[in-house]
Design an enzyme around this catalytic site. Structure first.
Site, PDB file in Angstrom:
ATOM      1  CD  GLU A 174     -18.154  17.857 116.659  1.00  0.00           C
ATOM      2  OE1 GLU A 174     -17.425  17.778 117.660  1.00  0.00           O
ATOM      3  OE2 GLU A 174     -18.968  16.972 116.330  1.00  0.00           O
TER       4      GLU A 174
ATOM      5  CB  SER B   2      -4.451 -25.316  73.804  1.00  0.00           C
ATOM      6  OG  SER B   2      -4.635 -26.667  74.112  1.00  0.00           O
TER       7      SER B   2
END
Lengths: 180, 766
Positions: free
Chosen positions: B178, B456
């Protein structure tokens, strides 16, 4: 007849408790008899209305267990030792954390619940100390020594809250269970 | 003075003044920028999202874990095989023995430095742990898995690393790729700008950008992404200011922690520390040459080079970086070539090790005590109770079954959905949460927010309330017969059984096992609906449900998590313990800020709960839950209950073995009927899930006040196994007097003696 009486006596000693209910299923309490389902389980929804035709296999008879004595595994032992050191340093949060680590390994060991209760007692959380003592009691079936220490913890928690009658009663229970 | 000269003089004055003003403005601008940039950078603290960790794996002698399973756990933590073990995060396997170079790890109570450990396994699991000196180690924690972080709304997530945690190759590689003149320039590199422009014009390809690392840092740290000339000027000035004020090493470290390196939904991956976890699942200092080169490669365009979407681009650019590194002597040419040949192994999916539904619960827990900023900025470490193995198993079990069920539905406009919650009952630890079939998406969390009719699943609460009256035991007969109930609104309620049949008098244990609606309504009405409603609250429901008779059959909307809280109190023997996902919150400095302690409250007599739980084991052995044994070994005792709401809109199963409790729900989000009963969809998920978790039996010890007896299943009459065809065992108080089946009670004592004799012979034979 002599042999029969002897065997009965032996079974009673081993079961370590009162005369068994004459109708008692002679199986160790840790096992639910007939644990294996008798029918091949069906994959689809079913709600049988009639009793199942095949009987459950008759389980092998086995004796009631001898009195237990709970012990700590070596991993738990080292964590409890660590917790004691952390308590001496006044670090109750971390000490409780160490006991909780052990509880993750042996969640059914009442000794660890008593240890956790002692940490709570030391930091002044008496209500929790009592609850943890009761939790320990619910797990300590058949182990008078451990039951005794659980009652002692409960007694301490009552005493710390100024509840003398309850403390005395718990103490008496602890005393009655102390092995001689 | 002539007009002309006067005009010239005036012009000159204006020009001088203008120039003066420009210099002042310029100085003011630089001064202003300096005032803005320097303090902010000096006192720079990145907002540090709280990091969330799973429960660490505890190793100890006696742990039932094979060498293979342990190796799988190490793989989950991205430990790699190595022969020399010189680097943390590596291990080697020698048959039953594993030597592990464990990483440095932060726990609640300590920071454990990196260290070596040998684990010796046998047929039953771990037999010994020894350290590098051969000393026995009683217990050892592996490093906890990082499962996510709590990042702010704008989405910036990062893990900050110190210079010591950065492999030296990383800054070198960044400079080579870079900014080659980073060490010598003053923030701006004119030569690089010209060269980049020239290269770009000539080739159209980007070999090197014109921005220095400092400029990139400024852009990311101070500025937005708009590409204007004014912004470029500001960027250059700020870069020069930073260079004048700070050391190169500071700037490099800032760059490494700041830069944007990827995206995961709303979450922006910043800094190399997090990128390393995000792409490779391990700390930065453990990365290989190839992996470092890859991270440097994507700086230029994290989405363009996304290795999960465009692997070929990512590899090509990594290889370019490796060639540059070799060419510039940053690494040996041979090493670079070797790294080029390596495949790019990125962790399998974007969401690997990221559990949004669980994190959602963690976030909600913490919001009660912390401000949003504390969570997203203060660098807290959150230690949770998540068990990654259970979580992965639960996700798979749910998703597999839903996919299987998809084929049943022609209507493809809506997909069947589901949720699951798994706990460790004694501690109330929530070890897994699945909130959707799309387990990696942070969407509607059904485990917490889908309030559905429990059907249930309510029955065990009714039976508990019944046992608590002392008027009922598991053998008591109740009438499974038609009933009409006047509801508060005046409407008449005529419940029916699932099969639309009636069974007459049945023992309690069978009514529960077969989930008989009529018998249960008779029972619930006799006990009293308010008592049933109050039992719900005791077991852990936040507010008492409406005491409507229909509550008996589960006319109550609850989330899977709420159901888990109710059933947890049953699995925990009548002790309520608040379900928790967060165990501790630790500050960035390592001090414990908050602990969520294990607390128990007795809410039901433990002997009564034991009786109920024994009845729940009959549901899976004899009743509507039998199909669980398609996946659970026959000798493992589990307790549970199926649940189906009216018109099959919801399919539920809730139940527990000795080590885990799980609640599973399946249904459509728009509440349309599924056609599934509790034993089809949810039960299958539950049993697959539990079956894969090495279930141990529910084996609570029989309370001293109880004894076990055999009853005939259809009639509830006492009958020993030899005396009747169809018997089940139940737990009853010791002084109970129960009716005996005719012909079965003549000489129970001799029968007992006979059994004792058989037992003694059994022992002697062994």
């Amino acid at each position: 007849m002599m042999r029969l009486t002897l065997m009965l006596a032996l079974a009673m000693v081993l079961s370590g408790c009162n005369l068994p209910n004459p109708y008692a299923a002679p199986t160790p309490p840790q096992q639910v008899p007939g644990g294996a389902p008798s029918l091949p389980p069906s994959p689809e929804p079913q709600a049988p209305v009639e009793p199942l035709p095949t009987p459950e296999p008759v389980p092998e008879p086995s004796p009631a267990p001898p009195p237990r004595e709970y012990q700590l595994s070596s991993a738990s032992r080292s964590l409890v030792d660590q917790a004691h050191a952390q308590m001496v340093a006044g670090n109750f949060v971390v000490a409780a954390g160490s006991i909780e680590r052990a509880l993750r390994i042996e969640p059914n060991n009442p000794l660890l619940w008593i240890e956790l209760g002692k940490v709570r007692q030391a930091e002044g959380n008496y209500a929790q100390a009592e609850n943890l003592g009761r939790k320990a009691l619910s797990l300590a079936t058949g182990d008078p020594r451990t039951q005794s220490s659980a009652w002692r913890l409960i007694a301490d928690s009552h005493r710390a809250r100024g509840q003398s009658p309850q403390a005395r009663e718990a103490e008496a229970r602890a005393e009655a269970l102390t092995p001689r | 003075m002539s007009r002309t000269s006067r005009r010239t003089w005036r012009l000159r004055r204006v020009l001088i003044l203008g120039a003066l003003l420009a210099v002042i403005a310029d100085a003011a601008f630089v001064f202003y920028l300096d005032r803005r940039v320097t303090p902010q950078f000096e006192g720079r603290r990145w907002t540090l999202p709280a990091q969330v960790y799973a429960q660490p794996l505890e190793l100890y002698a006696g742990l039932e874990m094979s060498a293979d399973a342990l190796e799988a756990e190490l793989a989950r933590l991205q430990y790699t095989r190595a022969s020399d073990l010189t680097r943390p995060g590596t291990y080697r396997r020698r048959g039953p023995r594993l030597d592990i170079a464990a990483r440095r790890a932060q726990f609640v109570d300590e920071v454990r430095e990196a260290q070596r450990l040998s684990v010796i396994t046998g047929s039953g699991g771990v037999t010994r742990l020894v350290d590098i000196n051969g000393t026995e180690v009683p217990i050892f924690r592996l490093d906890p898995l990082l499962i996510g972080s709590i990042f702010p709304i704008h989405g910036e997530d990062r893990i900050v690393v110190t210079p010591q945690e950065v492999p030296p190759l990383l800054p070198t590689a960044l400079m080579v790729v870079e900014d080659r003149r980073f060490e010598i320039h003053h923030g701006v590199d004119l030569e690089a700008i010209l060269r980049a422009a020239w290269v770009n014009v000539r080739a159209g390809a980007i070999e090197q950008g014109g921005s220095t690392l400092t400029q990139q840092l400024v852009r990311s740290y101070f500025l937005d992404e708009r590409q204007t000339l004014w912004r470029k000027i500001k960027e250059a000035v700020m870069a020069v200011i930073l260079e004048a004020r700070f050391e190169k090493a500071d700037l490099m470290n800032a760059y490494i922690n700041e830069i944007y390196l990827g995206q995961d939904g709303q979450r922006a991956i910043h800094g190399f520390g997090l990128a390393s976890q995000f792409y490779f699942g391990k700390p930065l200092n453990e990365l290989s040459l190839s992996e470092i080169a890859f991270l440097v490669a994507i700086v230029r365009g994290p989405s363009y080079y996304d290795p999960r979407k465009h692997p070929e681009r990512a590899i090509a650019r990594r290889d370019l970086v490796l060639k540059l590194l070799g060419g510039f002597g940053a690494v040996g040419e041979a090493d670079a070539l070797k790294a080029i040949k390596q495949p790019l192994k990125v962790t399998s999916s974007v969401t690997a090790g990221y559990y949004p539904a669980y994190l959602d619960f963690v976030r909600r827990t913490l919001r009660r005590d912390y401000r949003e900023e504390d969570l997203t900025e203060a660098g807290l470490k959150i230690f949770t109770t998540l068990d990654p193995r259970v979580q992965a198993t639960a996700e798979r079990a749910l998703v597999d079954e839903l996919k299987r069920l998809d084929q049943r539905y022609k209507e493809k406009d809506v997909l069947l959905e589901g949720a699951a919650v798994v706990t460790a009952p004694q501690s109330g630890d929530v070890v897994a949460i699945v909130g959707s079939r799309q387990t990696g998406l942070d969407g509607f969390n059904r485990a917490l927010d889908a309030k559905r009719s429990i059907g249930s699943l309510a029955k065990p609460v009714v039976y508990l309330a019944a046992l608590e009256t002392g008027r009922y035991n598991a053998a008591s007969l109740i009438d499974d017969a038609p009933i009409e109930v006047k509801l508060p609104g005046g409407k008449l309620w005529r419940p029916e059984n699932f099969t639309h049949q009636v069974n007459g008098l049945v023992p309690l244990t069978r009514a529960l096992a077969d989930s008989l609606n009529l018998a249960t309504v008779h029972l619930g009405l006799d006990v009293g609906v308010p008592k049933v409603a109050q039992a719900f609250t005791r077991l852990g429901l936040d507010k008492t449900p409406d005491p409507n008779p229909a509550l008996i059959l589960g006319a109550l909307d609850l989330s899977p998590l709420e159901v888990a809280q109710l059933y947890n109190s049953l699995a925990n023997g009548g002790f309520r313990t608040p379900l928790r996902a967060v165990r501790d919150v630790v500050s960035a400095e390592g001090t414990t800020l908050k602990a969520f302690p294990l607390e128990v409250t007795p809410v039901a007599d433990s002997a009564t709960v034991y009786k109920l739980n024994r009845m729940l084991t009959k549901v899976t052995q004899r009743g509507t839950g039998r199909a669980v044994y398609n996946r659970i070994p026959p000798d493992v005792i589990v307790a549970g209950k199926t649940g189906t709401s009216s018109d099959f809109r919801d399919s539920w199963f809730a139940g527990f073995a000795g080590n885990h409790l799980a609640v599973v729900w399946i249904g459509f989000d728009d509440n349309r009927p599924t056609g599934l009963t509790g034993s089809a969809g949810a039960l299958t998920v539950w049993s697959n899930l539990m079956g894969r978790l090495d279930p141990v039996s529910w084996d609570a010890t029989l309370p001293e006040s109880l004894t076990e007896v055999w009853i005939e299943y259809p009639t509830g009459l006492i009958a020993n196994p030899g005396c009747a065809d169809d018997v089940v065992s139940i737990a009853v108080p010791k002084d109970s007097e129960l009716p005996i089946k005719p012909g079965c009670g003549e000489d129970p004592l001799s029968d007992f003696a006979e059994r004792t004799r058989q037992w003694l012979e059994g022992i002697i034979r062994q």
